[in-house]
Design a protein around this motif. Structure first.
Motif, mmCIF file in Angstrom:
data_model
loop_
_atom_site.group_PDB
_atom_site.id
_atom_site.type_symbol
_atom_site.label_atom_id
_atom_site.label_comp_id
_atom_site.label_asym_id
_atom_site.label_seq_id
_atom_site.Cartn_x
_atom_site.Cartn_y
_atom_site.Cartn_z
ATOM 1 N N UNK A 63 0.801 -1.215 0.000
ATOM 2 C CA UNK A 63 0.000 0.000 0.000
ATOM 3 C C UNK A 63 0.839 1.272 0.000
ATOM 4 N N UNK A 64 2.120 1.157 0.211
ATOM 5 C CA UNK A 64 2.992 2.322 0.058
ATOM 6 C C UNK A 64 3.120 2.722 -1.408
ATOM 7 N N UNK A 65 2.753 1.796 -2.306
ATOM 8 C CA UNK A 65 2.846 2.055 -3.739
ATOM 9 C C UNK A 65 1.485 2.300 -4.380
ATOM 10 N N UNK A 66 0.439 2.383 -3.572
ATOM 11 C CA UNK A 66 -0.930 2.530 -4.077
ATOM 12 C C UNK A 66 -1.318 4.010 -4.085
ATOM 13 N N UNK A 67 -2.126 4.400 -5.085
ATOM 14 C CA UNK A 67 -2.595 5.781 -5.170
ATOM 15 C C UNK A 67 -3.294 6.186 -3.875
ATOM 16 N N UNK A 68 -2.894 7.307 -3.255
ATOM 17 C CA UNK A 68 -3.531 7.735 -2.000
ATOM 18 C C UNK A 68 -4.987 8.119 -2.221
ATOM 19 N N UNK A 69 -5.775 7.949 -1.167
ATOM 20 C CA UNK A 69 -7.208 8.224 -1.241
ATOM 21 C C UNK A 69 -7.644 8.997 -0.009
ATOM 22 N N UNK A 70 -8.823 9.602 -0.099
ATOM 23 C CA UNK A 70 -9.411 10.332 1.021
ATOM 24 C C UNK A 70 -10.233 9.419 1.923
ATOM 25 N N UNK A 89 -13.468 -16.590 15.129
ATOM 26 C CA UNK A 89 -13.095 -15.292 15.676
ATOM 27 C C UNK A 89 -12.182 -14.502 14.764
ATOM 28 N N UNK A 90 -11.866 -13.314 15.225
ATOM 29 C CA UNK A 90 -10.996 -12.413 14.476
ATOM 30 C C UNK A 90 -9.552 -12.777 14.809
ATOM 31 N N UNK A 91 -9.044 -13.724 14.057
ATOM 32 C CA UNK A 91 -7.747 -14.320 14.364
ATOM 33 C C UNK A 91 -6.904 -14.406 13.107
ATOM 34 N N UNK A 92 -5.641 -14.148 13.238
ATOM 35 C CA UNK A 92 -4.739 -14.255 12.095
ATOM 36 C C UNK A 92 -4.802 -15.666 11.507
ATOM 37 N N UNK A 93 -4.868 -15.738 10.196
ATOM 38 C CA UNK A 93 -4.940 -17.027 9.517
ATOM 39 C C UNK A 93 -6.350 -17.420 9.120
ATOM 40 N N UNK A 94 -7.375 -16.743 9.652
ATOM 41 C CA UNK A 94 -8.751 -16.993 9.239
ATOM 42 C C UNK A 94 -9.127 -15.982 8.156
ATOM 43 N N UNK A 95 -10.268 -16.213 7.513
ATOM 44 C CA UNK A 95 -10.704 -15.255 6.483
ATOM 45 C C UNK A 95 -11.021 -13.897 7.100
ATOM 46 N N UNK A 96 -11.694 -13.923 8.256
ATOM 47 C CA UNK A 96 -11.975 -12.653 8.927
ATOM 48 C C UNK A 96 -10.695 -11.988 9.410
ATOM 49 N N UNK A 97 -9.648 -12.786 9.582
ATOM 50 C CA UNK A 97 -8.360 -12.235 9.974
ATOM 51 C C UNK A 97 -7.728 -11.343 8.922
ATOM 52 N N UNK A 98 -8.333 -11.257 7.733
ATOM 53 C CA UNK A 98 -7.870 -10.291 6.733
ATOM 54 C C UNK A 98 -7.991 -8.863 7.242
ATOM 55 N N UNK A 99 -8.720 -8.696 8.338
ATOM 56 C CA UNK A 99 -8.776 -7.371 8.967
ATOM 57 C C UNK A 99 -7.364 -6.835 9.236
ATOM 58 N N UNK A 100 -6.428 -7.708 9.547
ATOM 59 C CA UNK A 100 -5.055 -7.282 9.822
ATOM 60 C C UNK A 100 -4.457 -6.569 8.608
ATOM 61 N N UNK A 101 -4.850 -6.992 7.415
ATOM 62 C CA UNK A 101 -4.351 -6.345 6.200
ATOM 63 C C UNK A 101 -5.097 -5.048 5.913
ATOM 64 N N UNK A 102 -6.349 -4.952 6.386
ATOM 65 C CA UNK A 102 -7.063 -3.677 6.299
ATOM 66 C C UNK A 102 -6.338 -2.643 7.156
ATOM 67 N N UNK A 103 -5.925 -3.034 8.364
ATOM 68 C CA UNK A 103 -5.196 -2.097 9.224
ATOM 69 C C UNK A 103 -3.868 -1.704 8.588
ATOM 70 N N UNK A 104 -3.240 -2.641 7.906
ATOM 71 C CA UNK A 104 -1.974 -2.340 7.221
ATOM 72 C C UNK A 104 -2.192 -1.284 6.136
ATOM 73 N N UNK A 105 -3.307 -1.407 5.422
ATOM 74 C CA UNK A 105 -3.629 -0.429 4.389
ATOM 75 C C UNK A 105 -3.900 0.948 4.999
ATOM 76 N N UNK A 106 -4.658 0.977 6.082
ATOM 77 C CA UNK A 106 -4.966 2.248 6.737
ATOM 78 C C UNK A 106 -3.689 2.913 7.230
#
Length: 211
Positions: A63-70, A89-106
């Protein structure tokens, strides 16, 4: 589907784009990229947003290489927090655990607004994070961690410097014939709490020019 005010929206876990349409309906603006791996959903996105790039696998995007957004939208996977799902649950390695990558993007993009959608099970499903990294961290005396998925999401946003509000909305509240409750979270940088989201386009456009 372009807005008139120059507001740029980046969409994570896009699905068919429903959350993006809702945000556009309220704020205007235009979606400048999607992030969706499902082939059928991606085909719908390509049809309704022709020419808008799909970044593909969320976990592989730099995401450091992605066009910035508002604005960043994210309807991250519900399978492991849904009452009808595995309840892993919200755990790394599960599908819902993709939240960790949402935080990385933010963390990389630093949008002026984050809009998140998920199922009501977010309120009751368990979560594992640095807030609950041991059995005694928040006064837990049982084998089940007390931290819930919604708490983990709000805690992660706070750790990134975002202040959030959330609400649980029933589809029946807007005229549908079924209940279908969904949790919506809106988060903004603490420093911008009293600002106008539309002013953010100048900041991110400056970042784009500087890149």
């Amino acid at each position: 589907m372009s807005g008139t005010d120059g507001l740029r929206i980046g969409s994570l876990c896009s699905g068919y784009g429903g959350l993006d349409l809702g945000v556009q309906d309220v704020l205007g603006g235009s979606v400048v990229w999607h992030c969706e791996i499902d082939a059928n959903a991606a085909a719908i996105l390509a049809h309704h947003w022709p020419g808008v790039p799909n970044l593909g696998d969320l976990s592989a995007v730099d995401f450091d290489q992605v066009e910035p957004v508002d604005v960043v939208t994210a309807g991250f996977p519900c399978q492991d927090v849904s009452l009808a799902g595995r309840r892993a649950g919200l755990t790394e390695g599960t599908r819902s655990g993709l939240w960790l990558h949402v935080t990385r993007a933010i963390q990389s993009l630093r949008p002026r607004l984050v809009v998140i959608e998920n199922v009501r099970g977010l309120l009751s499903a368990t979560a594992h994070s640095h807030v609950e990294s041991c059995s005694w961290c928040v006064g837990d005396a049982s084998a089940e961690p007390p931290l819930r998925a919604l708490g983990a999401v709000l805690g992660d946003l706070a750790s990134l410097g975002y202040d959030a509000e959330w609400a649980c909305v029933r589809a029946s509240e807007i005229g549908a014939a079924h209940r279908r409750e969904r949790v919506f979270i809106a988060a903004r940088p603490i420093a911008d709490a009293n600002g106008d989201i539309r002013a953010g386009r100048d900041r991110s456009q400056g970042k784009a020019r500087a890149a």
